[in-house]
Design an enzyme around this catalytic site. Structure first.
Site, PDB file in Angstrom:
ATOM      1  N   LYS A  49     -32.593 -23.035 -26.286  1.00  0.00           N
ATOM      2  CA  LYS A  49     -32.365 -24.466 -26.503  1.00  0.00           C
ATOM      3  C   LYS A  49     -33.559 -25.320 -26.091  1.00  0.00           C
ATOM      4  CE  LYS A  49     -27.331 -24.249 -26.383  1.00  0.00           C
ATOM      5  NZ  LYS A  49     -27.261 -22.786 -26.470  1.00  0.00           N
ATOM      6  N   GLU A 101     -30.535 -33.606 -20.919  1.00  0.00           N
ATOM      7  CA  GLU A 101     -30.772 -34.546 -22.000  1.00  0.00           C
ATOM      8  C   GLU A 101     -29.799 -35.714 -21.878  1.00  0.00           C
ATOM      9  OE1 GLU A 101     -30.131 -32.279 -25.502  1.00  0.00           O
ATOM     10  OE2 GLU A 101     -27.952 -32.452 -25.419  1.00  0.00           O
ATOM     11  N   ASN A 121     -28.007 -22.601 -33.872  1.00  0.00           N
ATOM     12  CA  ASN A 121     -27.394 -21.333 -33.498  1.00  0.00           C
ATOM     13  C   ASN A 121     -27.796 -20.288 -34.520  1.00  0.00           C
ATOM     14  OD1 ASN A 121     -25.904 -22.019 -31.104  1.00  0.00           O
ATOM     15  ND2 ASN A 121     -24.580 -23.236 -32.411  1.00  0.00           N
ATOM     16  N   GLU A 143     -26.955 -27.856 -35.416  1.00  0.00           N
ATOM     17  CA  GLU A 143     -25.976 -28.766 -34.821  1.00  0.00           C
ATOM     18  C   GLU A 143     -26.606 -30.129 -34.550  1.00  0.00           C
ATOM     19  OE1 GLU A 143     -23.936 -27.085 -31.505  1.00  0.00           O
ATOM     20  OE2 GLU A 143     -23.108 -25.452 -32.705  1.00  0.00           O
ATOM     21  N   PHE A 172      -5.188 -26.732 -18.987  1.00  0.00           N
ATOM     22  CA  PHE A 172      -5.756 -25.714 -19.864  1.00  0.00           C
ATOM     23  C   PHE A 172      -6.377 -24.550 -19.093  1.00  0.00           C
ATOM     24  CE2 PHE A 172      -5.776 -29.697 -22.218  1.00  0.00           C
ATOM     25  CZ  PHE A 172      -5.189 -29.329 -23.407  1.00  0.00           C
ATOM     26  N   GLU A 198     -29.331 -28.353 -31.491  1.00  0.00           N
ATOM     27  CA  GLU A 198     -29.762 -26.974 -31.371  1.00  0.00           C
ATOM     28  C   GLU A 198     -29.497 -26.264 -32.688  1.00  0.00           C
ATOM     29  OE1 GLU A 198     -27.376 -25.350 -28.282  1.00  0.00           O
ATOM     30  OE2 GLU A 198     -25.494 -25.573 -29.367  1.00  0.00           O
ATOM     31  N   ASN A 202     -16.426 -29.057 -23.343  1.00  0.00           N
ATOM     32  CA  ASN A 202     -17.523 -28.720 -24.249  1.00  0.00           C
ATOM     33  C   ASN A 202     -17.240 -27.486 -25.100  1.00  0.00           C
ATOM     34  OD1 ASN A 202     -19.259 -30.836 -23.133  1.00  0.00           O
ATOM     35  ND2 ASN A 202     -19.338 -29.536 -21.324  1.00  0.00           N
TER      36      ASN A 202
END
Length: 669
Positions: free
Chosen positions: A116, A200, A290, A275, A348, A288, A235
Site C-alpha cells: 500500500k 493518511e 488489490n 479501490e 459483532f 490501493e 473497516n
C-alpha cells in the site's frame, strides 16, 4: 490450457475456484491444515494435500509447502484465491522459478501495487489523485502523532501489507493515534508477517467504490464497472452491490479509465481491483490496488455475465481477452451479503462452533430473480477460531435495485443457520433500512445508524400481527397432527376453539378464527386485533422455514421450537411466540418475569479467543475507558475497556490462555 491446478487457499473461495475449473475440464488440487481436514473444499477437489497445523503461519502461509504440494501432484499452476499468499511477490517469483504458473499478476505488478505504501508512491508518480498522507517509514507512536498532527485529524492508520480490515484503525486525536498505531502494528505482524503501517487523511462521509479490471499478457486491459462497498464494520465489508447507486456514467467512465491506465503502467496481467474513496461531490481518490480476486467479485460476474476466475485462468495460460471494452455492458443489479460467524447483538463479536443446521436458500433463477450462494461450509462443519469468520456470500440479481433488495430479504429469511451466532438478523434489518434502500451510503453507515450497537428489533403493530398469524398457524398445524395420532380418542375438530391469544415480543395479540376447520395445506381466515387476514401455508412440523402468505404479503420465516412455544425469525425480527386460550393468557400476565444475573462486577470474555495481554493488576484502580485486557479471535485483536471507574479485585486469566465465551477474566470490587 492447464490440465491441473492447485488452489492455495481454503473455504468458500477454494470451492468457488474448483467450480469454475471443473466446468473448464481442469483437475484441481486442494491443500488443507489440521483444522480443515474435513472441509468442503477438500471434499470437492480431485486431490488434496495436507500442509500442516491449524495456524495459517504454519500451513497456508508457508510457500514451501504449497510448492511441494504442486510438485507432488503435478499441478501446473496455482490459484491463490484472496488473502494468505495471494499478494506475496516472493511466492509468485518462486513459483516461476520452479516452472509453476501463478494465476495472477507478475511479481513486478504485485510489488508495485500490492504494497500500500509503494502503490501510493507509484500512483502519485503516475499522476493519479490520492488521499493526502504520509507514505514513509513510521518509527514509533510519537512519530505517528507528529505525522497525524501535520495531516490533520481524523486520520487512518493502515497496515502496508494489509487487507480485509486487518491492521487498520481510525484515530480522531493523539491518544487514539498512540493506541491505534500499536494495535495496527501488532495485528499487521500477526496477520501478514509485516508490521509496517502508514497514515493518511480520513475523508469524512466517504463512499468506498472499486473498479474491477482485467488485463492479459497482450496489452489488452478493460474495466468491468464498479462495486459499491460502503457498508463496512470495523473497516470490513459487510454488503456490496453492483453497480453503485451513486455514480453517474461520467464518473464511472473516468474512474474506469484511470484504473485501466494504472494497470497498464505496471504491465498488469490478471484480474485486479482499483479501490477509490469517493466524496459527496463524486470526487474520487485512489486508495490501493488489490492484485488478486476480490471477495465481492460475484456481483460483478452477475451484472456482466463474465466469470472472473475463468478469465484469470485463461490469462495465466497466455490467452488474450476475448472481448473489448465496447462489448462490456452492465445488466441489472446485484447485491452480496456476507454471512459471518459473529453475534450482532454483542457488538459483532466472533462466534465459533459447529453448524448443527445449515440450510441455504435454493440457488438458481426463478422468474426475474437469480440467487447465488458462495460457501465453503456444510451442515455439521465447524467454524474455527483460526480463520476468517465468513460462512457464506449470498448474492441476488434482479433487473432493478429495489427488486434485488427484495429478493435478498426473501433469501435471508430462508437462510437457516443453527449452532453458532451469525449476522443474518443484521443483514435482514439492513435490507429494510430506509437509508440503505434509498442508496444514501457511506463507510460510516453502521456506526451512524447503530451508534450503540445493533439491538434486537421490535415489531410494529402490522409486523406483530403477521408474526402472530405465523405462530398460530404453526401451532394449529402441530395440534392437528397430534390429534390424528392413531392412539388419540378425540377428533381434530373437538379442540379447535374460536378465540386465541398469541404472546409475541411480550405483547398479547387477540386472534379470532373465522374458519372452523384446520386444513392441510393450511388455508384460513383470521381476525387479528379486529382486522381480517387470510393465512395460507404448506408448512409441516419439522420444517425450518415457514413459507406462505399472510394477507397479500409473501412470507418466508424461520421457526424453531422452544419450551412451550416457538421462536420466529423474520426480516431481522426474532421473537418468542406462545399461543394461549384467553383464560391462559390472563393467567400468564400474572407470572413474574425472571431477571438476568448481575454481571456488572465481572469482565466476561465476549467471544472464544486467546488472551493477548492483561493490562491491569489486582488491587489497581482504573478509570472508565482504560484498557483491561486484549483478546484475539479470528485474526482480530479486541480491546476490552472499563465501562466505569472501578477497582480490580481478582484476575482469573493470564496472557496466552484460550477462553470460552463468557469466561470470567477478572472481578471488580
Amino acid at each position: 490450457m492447464f490440465k491441473k491446478i492447485l488452489i492455495a487457499n481454503r473455504g468458500e473461495i477454494a470451492c468457488r475456484v474448483i467450480k469454475t475449473a471443473r466446468r473448464m475440464g481442469i483437475s484441481t488440487v486442494a491443500v488443507y491444515s489440521d483444522a480443515d481436514r474435513d472441509a468442503l473444499h477438500v471434499e470437492m477437489a480431485d486431490e488434496a494435500v495436507h500442509i500442516g497445523p491449524a495456524a495459517a503461519s504454519e500451513s497456508y502461509l508457508v510457500a514451501e509447502k504449497i510448492i511441494a504440494a504442486c510438485k507432488a501432484t503435478g499441478a501446473e499452476a496455482v490459484h491463490p484465491g484472496y488473502g494468505f499468499l495471494s499478494e506475496r511477490a516472493s511466492f509468485c517469483a518462486e513459483l516461476e522459478k520452479q516452472g509453476i504458473v501463478f494465476i495472477g499478476p507478475k511479481p513486478k505488478a504485485i510489488m508495485a501495487m500490492g504494497d500500500k505504501i509503494e502503490s501510493k508512491k507509484f500512483a502519485n508518480a503516475a499522476g493519479v489523485s490520492t488521499v493526502p498522507g504520509h507514505l514513509g517509514v513510521i518509527e514509533d507512536a510519537a512519530h505517528a502523532e507528529t505525522i497525524a498532527g501535520g495531516i490533520g485529524y481524523p486520520v487512518m492508520i493502515k497496515a502496508s501489507a494489509g487487507g480485509g480490515g486487518k491492521g487498520m484503525r481510525i484515530a480522531w486525536n493523539e491518544a487514539e493515534v498512540r493506541d491505534g498505531f500499536e494495535r495496527a502494528r501488532s495485528e499487521a505482524k500477526s496477520s501478514f508477517g509485516d508490521d509496517r503501517v502508514f497514515i493518511e487523511k480520513f475523508v469524512v462521509e466517504p463512499r468506498h467504490i472499486e473498479i474491477q479490471v482485467l488485463a492479459d499478457a497482450h496489452g489488452n486491459v478493460v474495466y468491468l464497472g464498479e462495486r459499491e462497498c460502503s457498508i463496512q464494520r470495523r473497516n470490513q465489508k459487510v454488503a456490496e452491490e453492483a453497480p453503485s447507486p451513486f455514480l453517474d456514467e461520467k464518473t464511472r467512465k473516468a474512474m474506469g479509465e484511470q484504473s485501466v491506465a494504472l494497470a497498464k503502467a505496471v504491465d498488469y496481467q490478471s484480474a485486479g481491483t482499483v479501490e477509490f474513496i469517493v466524496d459527496r461531490d463524486r470526487n474520487f481518490y485512489f486508495l490501493e490496488m488489490n492484485t488478486r480476486l476480490q471477495v465481492e467479485h460475484p456481483v460483478t460476474e452477475l451484472v456482466t455475465g463474465i466469470d472472473l476466475v475463468e478469465q484469470m485462468i485463461r490469462i495465466a495460460a497466455g490467452e488474450p481477452l476475448s472481448f473489448s471494452q465496447d462489448a462490456i455492458r452492465l445488466n441489472g443489479w446485484a447485491i452480496e451479503s456476507r454471512l459471518y460467524a459473529e453475534d450482532p447483538y454483542r457488538n459483532f463479536l466472533p462466534s465459533i462452533g459447529r453448524l448443527t443446521r445449515y440450510r441455504p436458500p435454493a440457488e438458481g433463477r426463478t422468474g426475474n430473480i437469480v440467487v447465488r450462494n458462495d460457501t465453503g461450509v456444510f451442515e455439521g462443519a465447524e467454524i474455527s477460531m483460526y480463520y476468517d469468520p465468513m460462512i457464506a456470500k449470498l448474492c441476488t440479481w434482479a433487473p432493478t435495485r429495489s427488486e434485488a433488495i427484495e429478493a435478498m430479504g426473501q433469501a435471508l429469511d430462508g437462510f437457516v443457520v443453527d449452532g453458532i451466532e451469525h449476522n443474518v438478523p443484521f443483514l435482514s434489518a439492513l435490507m429494510k433500512h430506509p437509508r440503505w434502500r434509498e442508496g444514501r451510503l457511506s463507510t460510516g453507515f453502521i456506526a451512524e445508524e447503530y451508534p450503540d450497537g445493533f439491538a434486537p428489533m421490535k415489531p410494529d403493530r402490522q409486523e406483530e400481527a403477521t408474526l402472530a398469524a405465523i405462530a398460530l398457524s404453526a401451532s394449529l398445524i402441530e395440534a392437528n397432527r397430534r390429534e390424528r395420532f392413531a392412539d388419540r380418542l378425540r377428533s381434530a375438530s373437538a379442540t379447535l376453539r374460536e378465540h386465541w391469544v398469541v404472546k409475541t415480543a411480550g405483547n398479547y395479540v387477540a386472534v379470532r378464527l373465522l374458519d372452523g376447520l384446520v386444513t392441510i395445506p393450511f388455508d384460513m381466515e383470521m381476525e387479528i386485533e379486529g382486522e381480517s387476514r387470510s393465512v395460507v401455508t404448506d408448512w409441516r412440523p419439522g420444517d425450518s422455514v415457514w413459507s406462505g402468505r399472510v394477507g397479500n404479503q409473501d412470507i418466508a420465516a424461520q421457526i424453531r421450537p422452544i419450551l412451550n412455544g416457538l421462536r420466529v425469525d423474520w426480516q431481522g425480527l426474532s421473537v418468542t411466540a406462545k399461543v394461549f386460550s384467553p383464560r391462559h393468557a390472563e393467567l400468564d400476565r400474572l407470572m413474574p418475569v425472571k431477571l438476568p444475573p448481575d454481571t456488572s462486577r465481572l469482565l466476561l470474555c465476549p467471544m472464544p479467543g486467546l488472551v493477548v495481554s492483561i493490562a491491569v493488576a489486582e488491587g489497581q484502580e482504573v478509570k472508565a475507558g482504560e484498557t483491561l485486557a486484549i483478546v484475539e479471535a479470528m485474526k482480530m485483536e479486541n480491546v476490552l475497556r472499563a465501562e466505569r471507574d472501578l477497582v480490580v479485585s481478582k484476575i482469573n486469566a493470564a496472557a496466552g490462555e484460550s477462553l470460552a465465551v463468557d469466561a470470567v477474566i477478572m472481578e471488580f470490587a
